[in-house]
Design a protein around this motif. Structure first.
Motif, PDB file in Angstrom:
ATOM      1  N   GLY A 238       0.794  -1.213   0.000  1.00 23.56           N
ATOM      2  CA  GLY A 238       0.000   0.000   0.000  1.00 23.56           C
ATOM      3  C   GLY A 238       0.828   1.266   0.000  1.00 23.56           C
ATOM      4  N   VAL A 239       2.129   1.134  -0.229  1.00 22.57           N
ATOM      5  CA  VAL A 239       3.013   2.307  -0.287  1.00 22.57           C
ATOM      6  C   VAL A 239       2.716   3.124  -1.532  1.00 22.57           C
ATOM      7  CG1 VAL A 239       5.409   3.097  -0.395  1.00 22.57           C
ATOM      8  CG2 VAL A 239       4.803   1.133   1.036  1.00 22.57           C
ATOM      9  N   LEU A 240       2.424   2.428  -2.626  1.00 19.85           N
ATOM     10  CA  LEU A 240       2.066   3.100  -3.869  1.00 19.85           C
ATOM     11  C   LEU A 240       0.552   3.180  -3.966  1.00 19.85           C
ATOM     12  CD1 LEU A 240       4.537   1.406  -6.393  1.00 19.85           C
ATOM     13  CD2 LEU A 240       4.733   3.655  -5.328  1.00 19.85           C
ATOM     14  N   GLN A 241       0.034   4.385  -4.087  1.00 19.66           N
ATOM     15  CA  GLN A 241      -1.408   4.583  -4.178  1.00 19.66           C
ATOM     16  C   GLN A 241      -1.716   5.678  -5.197  1.00 19.66           C
ATOM     17  OE1 GLN A 241      -2.883   5.403  -0.233  1.00 19.66           O
ATOM     18  NE2 GLN A 241      -2.616   3.291   0.468  1.00 19.66           N
ATOM     19  N   GLY A 242      -2.957   5.689  -5.657  1.00 22.99           N
ATOM     20  CA  GLY A 242      -3.393   6.741  -6.558  1.00 22.99           C
ATOM     21  C   GLY A 242      -2.589   6.795  -7.840  1.00 22.99           C
ATOM     22  N   LYS A 243      -2.131   7.999  -8.192  1.00 26.55           N
ATOM     23  CA  LYS A 243      -1.384   8.204  -9.425  1.00 26.55           C
ATOM     24  C   LYS A 243      -0.078   7.427  -9.433  1.00 26.55           C
ATOM     25  CE  LYS A 243      -3.232  12.803 -10.506  1.00 26.55           C
ATOM     26  NZ  LYS A 243      -2.890  14.235 -10.751  1.00 26.55           N
ATOM     27  N   GLU A 244       0.592   7.342  -8.281  1.00 23.23           N
ATOM     28  CA  GLU A 244       1.855   6.604  -8.207  1.00 23.23           C
ATOM     29  C   GLU A 244       1.649   5.132  -8.536  1.00 23.23           C
ATOM     30  OE1 GLU A 244       3.574   7.205  -4.366  1.00 23.23           O
ATOM     31  OE2 GLU A 244       4.701   8.969  -5.017  1.00 23.23           O
ATOM     32  N   LEU A 245       0.548   4.569  -8.063  1.00 30.23           N
ATOM     33  CA  LEU A 245       0.252   3.160  -8.316  1.00 30.23           C
ATOM     34  C   LEU A 245       0.049   2.913  -9.807  1.00 30.23           C
ATOM     35  CD1 LEU A 245      -2.107   0.900  -6.257  1.00 30.23           C
ATOM     36  CD2 LEU A 245      -2.223   0.905  -8.738  1.00 30.23           C
ATOM     37  N   TRP A 246      -0.805   3.723 -10.431  1.00 34.38           N
ATOM     38  CA  TRP A 246      -1.096   3.513 -11.850  1.00 34.38           C
ATOM     39  C   TRP A 246       0.110   3.849 -12.722  1.00 34.38           C
ATOM     40  CZ3 TRP A 246      -4.736   0.345 -12.314  1.00 34.38           C
ATOM     41  CH2 TRP A 246      -5.820   0.360 -11.434  1.00 34.38           C
ATOM     42  N   SER A 247       0.923   4.780 -12.264  1.00 34.78           N
ATOM     43  CA  SER A 247       2.158   5.084 -12.983  1.00 34.78           C
ATOM     44  C   SER A 247       3.108   3.893 -12.936  1.00 34.78           C
ATOM     45  CB  SER A 247       2.828   6.314 -12.375  1.00 34.78           C
ATOM     46  OG  SER A 247       4.091   6.560 -12.981  1.00 34.78           O
ATOM     47  N   ALA A 248       3.186   3.248 -11.767  1.00 36.32           N
ATOM     48  CA  ALA A 248       4.057   2.082 -11.617  1.00 36.32           C
ATOM     49  C   ALA A 248       3.586   0.932 -12.496  1.00 36.32           C
ATOM     50  CB  ALA A 248       4.102   1.649 -10.153  1.00 36.32           C
ATOM     51  N   LEU A 249       2.263   0.700 -12.552  1.00 41.06           N
ATOM     52  CA  LEU A 249       1.720  -0.351 -13.413  1.00 41.06           C
ATOM     53  C   LEU A 249       1.974  -0.036 -14.883  1.00 41.06           C
ATOM     54  CD1 LEU A 249      -1.719  -1.208 -11.752  1.00 41.06           C
ATOM     55  CD2 LEU A 249       0.296  -2.694 -11.904  1.00 41.06           C
ATOM     56  N   SER A 250       1.819   1.217 -15.250  1.00 43.22           N
ATOM     57  CA  SER A 250       2.066   1.624 -16.634  1.00 43.22           C
ATOM     58  C   SER A 250       3.519   1.386 -17.017  1.00 43.22           C
ATOM     59  CB  SER A 250       1.707   3.102 -16.821  1.00 43.22           C
ATOM     60  OG  SER A 250       0.346   3.332 -16.556  1.00 43.22           O
ATOM     61  N   GLN A 251       4.424   1.680 -16.093  1.00 41.92           N
ATOM     62  CA  GLN A 251       5.846   1.443 -16.351  1.00 41.92           C
ATOM     63  C   GLN A 251       6.113  -0.039 -16.557  1.00 41.92           C
ATOM     64  OE1 GLN A 251       8.535   3.278 -13.533  1.00 41.92           O
ATOM     65  NE2 GLN A 251       7.317   5.148 -13.460  1.00 41.92           N
ATOM     66  N   GLN A 252       5.451  -0.886 -15.777  1.00 38.84           N
ATOM     67  CA  GLN A 252       5.624  -2.327 -15.952  1.00 38.84           C
ATOM     68  C   GLN A 252       5.187  -2.759 -17.353  1.00 38.84           C
ATOM     69  OE1 GLN A 252       3.519  -3.877 -12.343  1.00 38.84           O
ATOM     70  NE2 GLN A 252       5.404  -5.039 -12.072  1.00 38.84           N
ATOM     71  N   VAL A 253       4.035  -2.272 -17.778  1.00 38.61           N
ATOM     72  CA  VAL A 253       3.526  -2.628 -19.113  1.00 38.61           C
ATOM     73  C   VAL A 253       4.488  -2.151 -20.196  1.00 38.61           C
ATOM     74  CG1 VAL A 253       1.666  -2.269 -20.775  1.00 38.61           C
ATOM     75  CG2 VAL A 253       1.124  -2.619 -18.358  1.00 38.61           C
ATOM     76  N   LEU A 254       4.945  -0.913 -20.093  1.00 36.80           N
ATOM     77  CA  LEU A 254       5.848  -0.350 -21.099  1.00 36.80           C
ATOM     78  C   LEU A 254       7.173  -1.095 -21.130  1.00 36.80           C
ATOM     79  CD1 LEU A 254       5.162   3.476 -20.609  1.00 36.80           C
ATOM     80  CD2 LEU A 254       4.433   2.024 -22.512  1.00 36.80           C
ATOM     81  N   TRP A 255       7.722  -1.403 -19.966  1.00 36.71           N
ATOM     82  CA  TRP A 255       8.987  -2.137 -19.932  1.00 36.71           C
ATOM     83  C   TRP A 255       8.828  -3.536 -20.540  1.00 36.71           C
ATOM     84  CZ3 TRP A 255      13.484  -0.300 -19.980  1.00 36.71           C
ATOM     85  CH2 TRP A 255      13.845   0.824 -19.230  1.00 36.71           C
ATOM     86  N   TYR A 256       7.697  -4.168 -20.250  1.00 33.76           N
ATOM     87  CA  TYR A 256       7.476  -5.502 -20.818  1.00 33.76           C
ATOM     88  C   TYR A 256       7.407  -5.448 -22.333  1.00 33.76           C
ATOM     89  CZ  TYR A 256       5.213  -9.800 -22.218  1.00 33.76           C
ATOM     90  OH  TYR A 256       4.923 -10.971 -22.871  1.00 33.76           O
ATOM     91  N   LEU A 257       6.636  -4.519 -22.868  1.00 31.32           N
ATOM     92  CA  LEU A 257       6.512  -4.399 -24.315  1.00 31.32           C
ATOM     93  C   LEU A 257       7.853  -4.075 -24.963  1.00 31.32           C
ATOM     94  CD1 LEU A 257       3.140  -2.430 -24.569  1.00 31.32           C
ATOM     95  CD2 LEU A 257       3.526  -4.875 -24.960  1.00 31.32           C
ATOM     96  N   LEU A 258       8.623  -3.198 -24.331  1.00 33.59           N
ATOM     97  CA  LEU A 258       9.945  -2.839 -24.856  1.00 33.59           C
ATOM     98  C   LEU A 258      10.871  -4.043 -24.866  1.00 33.59           C
ATOM     99  CD1 LEU A 258      11.973  -0.735 -25.853  1.00 33.59           C
ATOM    100  CD2 LEU A 258      12.473  -0.191 -23.453  1.00 33.59           C
ATOM    101  N   LEU A 259      10.888  -4.796 -23.776  1.00 31.45           N
ATOM    102  CA  LEU A 259      11.762  -5.968 -23.692  1.00 31.45           C
ATOM    103  C   LEU A 259      11.341  -7.058 -24.678  1.00 31.45           C
ATOM    104  CD1 LEU A 259      12.297  -6.271 -19.827  1.00 31.45           C
ATOM    105  CD2 LEU A 259      13.965  -5.533 -21.546  1.00 31.45           C
ATOM    106  N   VAL A 260      10.036  -7.214 -24.893  1.00 28.43           N
ATOM    107  CA  VAL A 260       9.562  -8.191 -25.886  1.00 28.43           C
ATOM    108  C   VAL A 260      10.060  -7.801 -27.270  1.00 28.43           C
ATOM    109  CG1 VAL A 260       7.540  -9.068 -27.089  1.00 28.43           C
ATOM    110  CG2 VAL A 260       7.548  -8.964 -24.613  1.00 28.43           C
ATOM    111  N   GLY A 261       9.956  -6.518 -27.596  1.00 29.93           N
ATOM    112  CA  GLY A 261      10.445  -6.044 -28.893  1.00 29.93           C
ATOM    113  C   GLY A 261      11.929  -6.290 -29.057  1.00 29.93           C
ATOM    114  N   ILE A 262      12.702  -6.023 -28.000  1.00 33.79           N
ATOM    115  CA  ILE A 262      14.156  -6.256 -28.049  1.00 33.79           C
ATOM    116  C   ILE A 262      14.456  -7.737 -28.208  1.00 33.79           C
ATOM    117  CG2 ILE A 262      16.299  -6.132 -26.714  1.00 33.79           C
ATOM    118  CD1 ILE A 262      15.224  -3.572 -25.433  1.00 33.79           C
TER     119      ILE A 262
END
Length: 272
Positions: A238-262
């Motif tokens: 529960g340390v990450l909440q609100g905008k920080e939480l969704w930002s962290a999830l978005s970063q996970q998605v973006l990193w995954y897609l980038l690594l798949v492409g690589i």
């Protein structure tokens, strides 16, 4: 779209599901044959979790919290990070690398499924066993000794598991790329050891990233490694909440897609 085309797509999806099921099932059976090794790993992880907890307690020196992370949260962080080592394969893997060296990669490339997904399903079977046997059992034993934090709502549980799923995908894809170095090096284990050591530090495996200086934490955020361990644990706590939480999830998605492409590009270059 014609009926024939739709039928072909449905058939391809069903064939992939059947192949994925067989690969996962075989991988689970293989993993379960090493029961003694799993038990030894579970005991070892539990022992190290105890040592790390008392180091954390000493670092807090009676303080209620450090950078929004309470002592209870820090103790829980240690328990989770130690219990999920095998599930997330934090220390790395070299199975695909060995297949490249033996030449068996040729038969893998001829299978009716892309190499990335072939090894993903094999890795998933192993991770399922480690999740059930080592992660859950380890956390249960840990909670019998320490007062661990539990999410306050069903939504928090669901988001934490969603983040854990992306963490696993990022970990697998990163290791897939590292193993592909074997196409260009006669002994790529050295590169792997360096890469995995750096990733372990940047994931927050040894110490929660919030306990590092701000400049170091910012450097870590420019890599995919916090998404492998630190992000799902902080969401769970529960340390990450609100905008920080969704930002962290978005970063996970973006990193995954980038690594798949690589990974696709590197594999294409490797087999040319």
């Amino acid at each position: 779209m014609s009926t024939i085309t739709r039928s072909g797509i449905h058939k391809s999806i069903l064939e992939y599901i059947h192949i994925a099921y067989d690969l996962i099932r075989i991988s689970i059976k293989e993993q379960l044959t090493y029961r003694t090794a799993m038990i030894a790993g579970l005991v070892t992880n539990f022992f190290w979790s105890l040592l790390r907890v008392y180091v954390i307690i000493a670092l807090y020196q009676g303080a209620d919290q450090v950078n929004s992370l309470t002592l209870q949260g820090a103790i829980t962080y240690v328990g989770i990070s130690q219990a999920f080592i095998a599930f997330l394969t934090v220390f790395g893997s070299y199975d695909l690398m060995m297949v490249v060296y033996t030449g068996d990669i040729a038969s893998d490339l001829l299978k009716p499924v892309h190499l990335y997904f072939y090894w993903l399903n094999r890795d998933l079977g192993r991770s399922i066993v480690n999740f059930l046997v080592r992660a859950l059992t380890g956390m249960l034993a840990f909670s019998l000794i320490f007062d661990v934090y539990l999410p306050k709502s069903l939504t928090q549980w669901l988001v934490a598991f969603l983040s854990l799923g992306f963490a696993w995908l990022i970990s697998y894809t990163f290791r897939f790329i590292i193993n592909l170095i074997a196409f260009w090096s006669p002994d790529a284990r050295g590169y792997g050891r360096v890469a995995y050591t750096i990733s372990q530090l940047f994931t927050g495996m040894f110490i929660p990233l919030r306990m590092f200086p701000d400049w170091f934490t910012k450097i870590c955020q420019y890599s995919p490694f916090p998404s492998i361990l630190n992000t799902p644990i902080e969401i769970y706590l529960g340390v990450l909440q609100g905008k920080e939480l969704w930002s962290a999830l978005s970063q996970q998605v973006l990193w995954y897609l980038l690594l798949v492409g690589i990974s696709i590009l590197v594999l294409r270059r490797g087999i040319e």
